[in-house]
Design a protein around this motif. Structure first.
Motif, mmCIF file in Angstrom:
data_model
loop_
_atom_site.group_PDB
_atom_site.id
_atom_site.type_symbol
_atom_site.label_atom_id
_atom_site.label_comp_id
_atom_site.label_asym_id
_atom_site.label_seq_id
_atom_site.Cartn_x
_atom_site.Cartn_y
_atom_site.Cartn_z
ATOM 1 N N LEU A 49 -24.775 15.121 -15.125
ATOM 2 C CA LEU A 49 -24.080 15.059 -13.836
ATOM 3 C C LEU A 49 -24.710 15.980 -12.815
ATOM 4 O O LEU A 49 -24.090 16.313 -11.805
ATOM 5 N N HIS A 50 -25.948 16.435 -13.065
ATOM 6 C CA HIS A 50 -26.687 17.295 -12.139
ATOM 7 C C HIS A 50 -25.987 18.625 -11.906
ATOM 8 O O HIS A 50 -26.062 19.175 -10.825
ATOM 9 N N ALA A 51 -25.283 19.121 -12.918
ATOM 10 C CA ALA A 51 -24.681 20.446 -12.793
ATOM 11 C C ALA A 51 -25.401 21.363 -13.781
ATOM 12 O O ALA A 51 -24.859 21.740 -14.814
ATOM 13 N N GLY A 52 -26.636 21.686 -13.455
ATOM 14 C CA GLY A 52 -27.463 22.426 -14.399
ATOM 15 C C GLY A 52 -26.926 23.795 -14.718
ATOM 16 O O GLY A 52 -26.912 24.215 -15.880
ATOM 17 N N PHE A 53 -26.440 24.497 -13.671
ATOM 18 C CA PHE A 53 -25.970 25.856 -13.906
ATOM 19 C C PHE A 53 -24.726 25.862 -14.780
ATOM 20 O O PHE A 53 -24.575 26.711 -15.670
ATOM 21 N N VAL A 54 -23.828 24.891 -14.546
ATOM 22 C CA VAL A 54 -22.628 24.810 -15.381
ATOM 23 C C VAL A 54 -23.018 24.491 -16.818
ATOM 24 O O VAL A 54 -22.421 25.016 -17.770
ATOM 25 N N ALA A 55 -24.051 23.642 -16.992
ATOM 26 C CA ALA A 55 -24.482 23.304 -18.352
ATOM 27 C C ALA A 55 -24.992 24.536 -19.074
ATOM 28 O O ALA A 55 -24.639 24.785 -20.235
#
Lengths: 171, 109
Positions: A49-55
């Motif tokens: 979902l393009h939430a790299g930092f959250v990943a």
């Protein structure tokens, strides 16, 4: 089917399967390791979902921290041999029925609602935007979260090491 | 082999369905397992499903980077909650000799 769809379905099966294994496994250590796969799969979903930092945060905090904490909890609250870490379930049939109703209702609501969708934007690095938000709009929650973490560390240490020592004179 | 059209391209609804299933399984763990650590794991699953919703809406809906921020704060609070809950579970184990939630039925006078 493109790569996104294939990755979605593979990791959806991984997430749901290991979550089910976690819930229905009798052995609590197996449950903890199944939870690890679920959390890692959710991190992959964040990346999709393009939430790299959250990943990355999910991997660091959940898989690296909370899961180890849970395993420590299992080890410290188990009596005797480590091989028979069995736990019991109660009312499995009615609760499964109830949960199936809740899940079906949720899925029905999710699918039948007409969500307002925006056109997908290009992939962009979200880190500068997140830092800017953290220093402007989310300044107060950021500080409060820091204080909360400090408080919870102190509280957890105090609660975990408290011994039953009577103070002199209190009797 | 032909896939139905709604199956071929995952969108918002697919992520929401996965998160609904995760929520249901977490709820099942909370209400049917009797070990306090298993109840905690169920709560973690529920928090993860809520987070997945936030991030999915910030990708597909009008919730932009705020969704990521809320997910980050949920992760922070989940970490604090896990630490405190584990300390409470240790105390309960020291006092009652068990972490079965049905046997914890006494209060201090």
């Amino acid at each position: 089917m493109d790569l996104f769809a294939i990755a979605f379905y593979v990791f959806a099966i991984l997430i749901v399967g290991s979550a089910a294994l976690m819930v229905f496994s009798k052995n609590i250590v197996h449950s903890a390791f199944a939870l690890m796969f679920t959390l890692a799969g959710v991190a992959v979903f964040y990346a999709l979902l393009h939430a790299g930092f959250v990943a990355v945060t999910q991997l660091l905090v959940y898989v690296g921290g909370i899961l180890v904490l849970l395993l420590f909890g299992v080890m410290l609250t188990t009596r005797g041999s480590f091989m028979d870490v069995k736990t019991r379930s109660v009312n499995l049939l009615p609760s499964t029925f109830f949960v199936a109703i809740v899940g079906g209702l949720l899925i029905f609501v999710f699918v039948s609602t007409d969500w307002i969708l925006l056109p997908l934007t290009e992939d962009q690095v979200s880190l500068p935007g997140l830092g800017e938000l953290l220093m402007t709009d989310f300044m107060l929650p950021f500080q409060v979260a820091g204080v909360l973490l400090l408080l919870s560390i102190i509280g957890a240490v105090l609660m975990a090491v408290r011994k039953k020592t009577l103070k002199p004179g209190t009797q | 082999m032909v896939f139905p059209e709604w199956l071929a391209e995952p969108g918002l609804n697919h992520f929401l369905v996965v998160s609904a299933i995760l929520f249901s399984l977490g709820l099942l763990a909370v209400i049917s397992r009797r070990n306090i650590i298993m109840v905690l794991m169920g709560i973690e699953l529920i928090l993860n499903s809520a987070n997945l919703n936030f991030v999915a809406f910030s990708r597909y809906g009008a919730l932009s980077l705020e969704g990521h921020m809320i997910a980050l704060f949920v992760i922070i609070i989940a970490a604090a909650e896990a630490a405190i809950a584990l300390a409470i579970a240790l105390n309960i184990y020291n006092r009652f000799g068990s972490v079965d939630v049905e046997q914890i039925s006494e209060l201090k006078e």
